[in-house]
Design an enzyme around this catalytic site. Structure first.
Site: not given
Ligand code: MRU
Length: 359
Positions: A57-59, A97, A210, A251, A261-262
């Site tokens: 996970r993470g963009a 996603r 996370q 994201d 973002n999250k």
């Molecule tokens: O749901 P996730 O864990 O994929 O969400 C991740 C985030 O929101 C991060 O802040 C974002 O992707 C940036 S990661 C460098």
């Protein structure tokens, strides 16, 4: 080509993905910090499922994994129907996603290469090379954005003697979420390397945690001082006056500077403005989506209620309670002090300033 996994390991000691030519290995982030378990994937469907299930996970890491997924589709395609197989892989990966635009950006890059290939052999070589390039560029971009971010915070190349600061971050934006090093967490790493960091407050980041499961783990492995807090403690931490900057990832960033973002990022931006604390967003330019005018157009993923009702199968709420679980929110540009990418910084983001760097 340099092996991006090795470079990432050298940079931080932590890697989320390893490309093995015939397979992609992913560190199962669902099991951290209790277990370091690697999953081996040999086809694009497995990669798509791993993105959807949050193994990775993470963009940026999602985009890199998807690119390797397309490379795997070519690697294992049959000579007869290889074009259709690769197209199907791109289609499946793109449905994994919806919010992080890095996924679609990486798939578009892979599709451009695919369209230029005249044979399966050519596609196998060129698609693997392109995925490795996407991975390498992400790591290099992380290192560049850390430089720009320190400058935007008022620290210059020779920051000797500058007073160290404390920062607060949300979610996980580190080596686990990227090609290595990290975006917001990369900036925090760089502050630590330059002896400019007192400590990091890490929001635990409900509901998927996370912050507690990944960010605290990454930082502690490197001896970077981290204090974990419940998300609801952020206001009290800012009120205490110790934190100078909130630093988060993204994201998707739209043409007017709005940032998805999250979930919980928007509340932090409101708190930062109230308490006169800087609010910085750090992301690669692959997170910028100039085709969308504002954050209102960003598709926001909603995940199942189990993520809120339970933790690792342990119920935390009455059985069957209805749940609203949007996993991202949109922070309006006017609450953001600066957006930092590998191309440079956009202060007080708005349409004109964004156009200047990404037009
Ligand atoms: O749901 P996730 O864990 O994929 O969400 C991740 C985030 O929101 C991060 O802040 C974002 O992707 C940036 S990661 C460098």
């Amino acid at each position: 080509m340099n092996n991006p996994t090795e470079s990432s390991f050298r940079a931080t000691g932590t890697v989320a993905l390893r490309w093995q030519g015939i397979s992609l290995e992913l560190l199962d982030q669902r099991l951290l910090p209790a277990q370091e378990h690697w999953i081996t994937l040999e086809n694009a469907s497995g990669v798509a499922q791993s993105i959807q299930n949050m193994v990775v996970r993470g963009a940026p890491a999602i985009g890199i994994s998807a690119a390797y997924g397309v490379a795997l589709a070519a690697r294992h395609a049959g000579a007869g129907g290889w074009k259709a197989e690769i197209k199907q892989a791109v289609h499946e990966l793109s449905a994994s996603r919806p919010t992080a635009v890095n996924l679609f950006w990486a798939l578009q890059r892979m599709e451009r290469v695919f369209h230029g290939c005249g044979s399966l052999r050519e596609a196998q070589v060129r698609l693997a090379d392109e995925a490795i390039a996407i991975h390498q560029e992400d790591l290099a971009g992380n290192l560049a954005m850390a430089d720009h971010a320190l400058e935007a915070m008022g620290f210059f190349a020779d920051s000797g003697g500058s007073k160290p600061i404390s920062v607060l971050t949300h979610c996980n934006t580190g080596a686990l979420a990227t090609g290595g090093y990290g975006t917001a967490l990369g900036v925090i790493r760089r502050l630590h390397e330059q002896k400019l960091l007192t400590q990091v407050y890490a929001d635990e980041t409900r509901p998927w945690l996370q912050g507690s499961r990944l960010t605290a783990w990454e930082l502690m492995r490197e001896g970077i001082p981290v204090t974990l807090n419940a998300d609801g403690a952020a206001a009290a931490i800012l009120a205490a006056g110790e934190v100078s900057w909130i630093i988060v990832g993204a994201d998707r960033i739209t043409a007017n500077g709005d940032v998805a973002n999250k979930i919980g990022t928007y509340s932090l931006a409101v708190l930062a403005r109230y308490h006169n604390v800087g609010f910085m967003v750090v992301a690669p330019s692959s997170t910028v989506d100039m085709s969308l005018e504002s954050g209102a157009e960003i598709p926001i993923e909603e995940r199942g209620g189990t993520e809120v009702r339970e933790v690792r199968g342990i119920p935390l709420a009455p059985e069957g309670v209805s749940v609203f679980n949007p996993v991202f929110d949109v922070t309006p540009a006017n609450l953001i002090d600066v957006i930092v990418t590998e191309r440079g910084a956009v202060r007080n983001p708005n349409k004109t300033a964004m156009q200047g760097l990404f037009g």
